[in-house]
Design a protein around this motif. Structure first.
Motif, short mmCIF file in Angstrom:
data_model
loop_
_atom_site.label_atom_id
_atom_site.label_comp_id
_atom_site.label_asym_id
_atom_site.label_seq_id
_atom_site.Cartn_x
_atom_site.Cartn_y
_atom_site.Cartn_z
N VAL A 254 3.94 7.44 7.80
CA VAL A 254 3.96 7.09 6.38
C VAL A 254 4.50 5.68 6.19
CG1 VAL A 254 4.98 7.68 4.15
CG2 VAL A 254 4.18 9.50 5.67
N ASN B 275 1.99 3.01 7.12
CA ASN B 275 0.99 2.77 6.08
C ASN B 275 1.57 1.95 4.92
OD1 ASN B 275 -1.30 4.04 7.15
ND2 ASN B 275 -0.55 6.07 6.54
N LEU B 276 2.77 2.30 4.49
CA LEU B 276 3.37 1.59 3.36
C LEU B 276 3.65 0.13 3.70
CD1 LEU B 276 5.91 4.28 2.02
CD2 LEU B 276 3.57 3.82 1.24
N ASN C 3 0.30 -1.75 3.83
CA ASN C 3 -0.19 -2.02 2.47
C ASN C 3 0.61 -3.13 1.81
OD1 ASN C 3 -2.13 -0.05 2.73
ND2 ASN C 3 -0.97 1.52 1.64
N PHE D 160 -3.96 7.05 -4.72
CA PHE D 160 -3.81 8.15 -3.76
C PHE D 160 -5.09 8.95 -3.58
CE2 PHE D 160 0.57 7.28 -5.02
CZ PHE D 160 1.20 7.25 -3.78
N LEU E 295 -2.79 6.24 2.08
CA LEU E 295 -1.90 6.77 1.04
C LEU E 295 -2.16 8.24 0.77
CD1 LEU E 295 -1.76 3.85 -1.56
CD2 LEU E 295 0.06 4.64 -0.04
N SER F 201 -0.61 10.12 3.57
CA SER F 201 0.85 9.93 3.54
C SER F 201 1.49 10.82 2.48
CB SER F 201 1.18 8.47 3.26
OG SER F 201 0.76 7.65 4.32
N ARG F 202 0.90 10.87 1.28
CA ARG F 202 1.47 11.72 0.24
C ARG F 202 1.44 13.19 0.67
NH1 ARG F 202 -0.09 11.50 -6.11
NH2 ARG F 202 1.70 10.10 -6.15
N LEU G 252 4.11 5.33 -6.38
CA LEU G 252 4.05 3.88 -6.43
C LEU G 252 4.45 3.39 -7.81
CD1 LEU G 252 0.62 3.21 -4.66
CD2 LEU G 252 2.90 3.12 -3.64
N ALA H 59 6.83 1.02 -3.36
CA ALA H 59 6.51 2.37 -2.89
C ALA H 59 7.83 3.14 -2.68
CB ALA H 59 5.73 2.32 -1.59
#
Length: 484
Positions: A381, A384-385, A388, A432, A449, A452-453, A465, A475
């Motif tokens: 996660v 990814n954040l 981004n 998302f 995302l 990840s969520r 977000l 985030a």
């Protein structure tokens, strides 16, 4: 019926009702002490009924018979008060207390034997104020000793209530005052039997005074119990609501976890099924391309078609790798323990290599923070954040990304903030959604995302977000904290 007889009958009725109610209360949990008090009330009723014989002009044999039963009921009455006062004051009866109670019951039995407590003679004395003539059996010497024992027992019981009152036991003062009144009424009757004082007998009424006092405390006790029960019920309902809500959240998290696991298995299977045929096609196309390149210069269109096919397969390969990574993250079982500082440090290190010198990534993570999640899931996660956040910084200028963590009410909140372009509201709403991406250069697959969520919610956390065009994006990742 004269006034004295009416008073005795009324006292008997009140005592019977009190005894019946106490007996019923004694069957309820926490009211066992009322069993002994019911004997107090019933014996008081028996005494008052026997007292009627002294005021109704009945024959001498009946007067002497009822007098014996009257003394016996008085002995039982104080025997019951002995036990009740011990329970009320929280006393543990010793050997002499047990012996004294047995002696009371023995005296009550002896009092029923003719000639032991009373002779067969009956005397009269008049009370003009009540319009009554009392007819009393004459006591024997042993009878006077029994009366002295009754007085001593009443004083001991009264002293117990006084000590309980001084010790701060609730309602003990009311008991002591009522029992003191009973003793005064008893002394009045003792003087009245001598015939020298024209006063009515009051002991049958005196027995009712402490009974009424006890029932006043019972109403207070009942009211307190009702309030406590109501409060407990409210707390229980609140607890049930809380547990029901927690159960619903747990079920939702489990459902989300199951969906993620199914998605992970599906993505892994799709990636596996596509990977091998795509690899074969790619190999063959490259062989064909090499063959055309070695041929004469004709066939430009064929080489262009092959180049387009290879580019499409490259994009397909990128999608397959994205599906495989997402599937692995989604299929991971929830639970585990992740040390926040370690996971963030590793994720930031990888993100710095990927972002290069143009993006400055800072971290501020307190020591000692752990969350209920698998380290690889948290790393996926955060990866990814961070990717981004770095991609959100427009080309041609330097950027700044900050990673912070803090405790928030049983959870750990990790924030990844950038100073990029931000997102307009319509993009933020769809951020998302699976396969939604604003990256037009082929770098985004729109799965990061979304997966990840799902991973975060499957671990009992939350991911959202916050963004504003031109001011960057924040985030926010929250996961349950694990102590120790």
């Amino acid at each position: 019926m004269n006034v004295a007889a009416a008073i005795a009958a009324s006292a008997a009725l009140v005592a019977v009702l009190a005894g019946a109610l106490s007996r019923r209360l004694s069957l309820a949990p926490g009211w066992r002490d009322q069993h002994r008090f019911s004997l107090v009330a019933f014996s008081a009723a028996a005494y008052a009924v026997c007292n009627l014989a002294t005021t109704l002009g009945l024959p001498d044999p009946i007067v002497t018979l009822t007098s014996r039963f009257q003394v016996a009921s008085a002995l039982v009455h104080f025997w019951a008060w002995f036990g009740y006062s011990e329970t009320f004051a929280g006393l543990k009866p010793g050997r002499w207390q047990h012996a004294a109670r047995r002696a009371f019951l023995l005296l009550a039995a002896l009092a029923l034997i003719p000639g032991v407590v009373f002779t067969y003679d009956v005397v009269s004395h008049e009370v003009p104020a009540f319009g009554a003539v009392y007819r009393d059996a004459l006591p024997t010497t042993f009878g006077y000793a029994v009366f002295a024992v009754l007085l001593g027992a009443s004083l001991v019981t009264w002293w117990r209530f006084v000590r309980a009152w001084r010790a701060g036991i609730r309602h003990a003062g009311v008991h002591a005052a009522a029992f003191g009144t009973l003793i005064l009424f008893g002394l009045n009757d003792a003087f009245a039997t001598t015939g020298r004082f024209p006063t009515p007998y009051l002991l049958d009424t005196g027995f009712i005074v402490p009974i009424v006092a006890v029932y006043w405390t019972i109403t207070v006790r009942f009211s307190d119990n009702a309030r406590a029960l109501q409060s407990m019920r409210a707390r229980l309902e609140e607890l049930v609501d809380t547990r029901t809500h927690a159960l619903a959240e747990a079920q939702a998290a489990l459902h989300q976890s199951e969906k993620l696991a199914a998605l992970g298995r599906f993505a892994t299977a799709v990636a596996h099924e596509i990977r091998d045929p795509a690899a074969v096609i790619t190999t063959n196309l490259r062989l064909l391309e090499d063959g055309l390149r070695r041929a004469d210069g004709s066939g430009h269109e064929g080489r262009d078609a092959i180049a387009d096919a290879l580019a499409a397969l490259e994009r397909l390969g990128t999608l397959v790798r994205a599906l495989a990574d997402a599937g692995g993250a989604a299929a991971a079982e929830p639970g585990g323990r992740a040390v926040v500082a370690d996971v963030v440090r590793a994720s930031v290190s990888h993100a710095r290599i990927r972002a290069g010198d143009r993006i400055r990534i800072l971290e501020e993570i307190p020591a000692g923070l752990s969350v209920r999640a698998r380290p690889e899931s948290v790393a996926h996660v955060l990866g990814n954040l961070l990717a981004n956040a770095a991609d959100a910084v427009p080309e041609g200028r330097a950027g700044r990304v900050e990673v912070r963590a803090e405790r928030r009410g049983g959870a750990v909140r990790i924030t990844v903030s950038d100073d990029g372009a931000g997102m307009p509201p319509d993009v933020l709403r769809r951020a998302f959604e699976p396969f939604f991406s604003t990256k037009r250069d082929g770098r985004g697959r729109g799965l990061g995302l979304a997966i990840s969520r799902g991973v975060v919610e499957g671990s009992g956390g939350a991911l959202w977000l916050e963004s504003e065009p031109g001011k960057g994006t924040r985030a926010v990742l929250e996961l349950p904290e694990l102590g120790g």
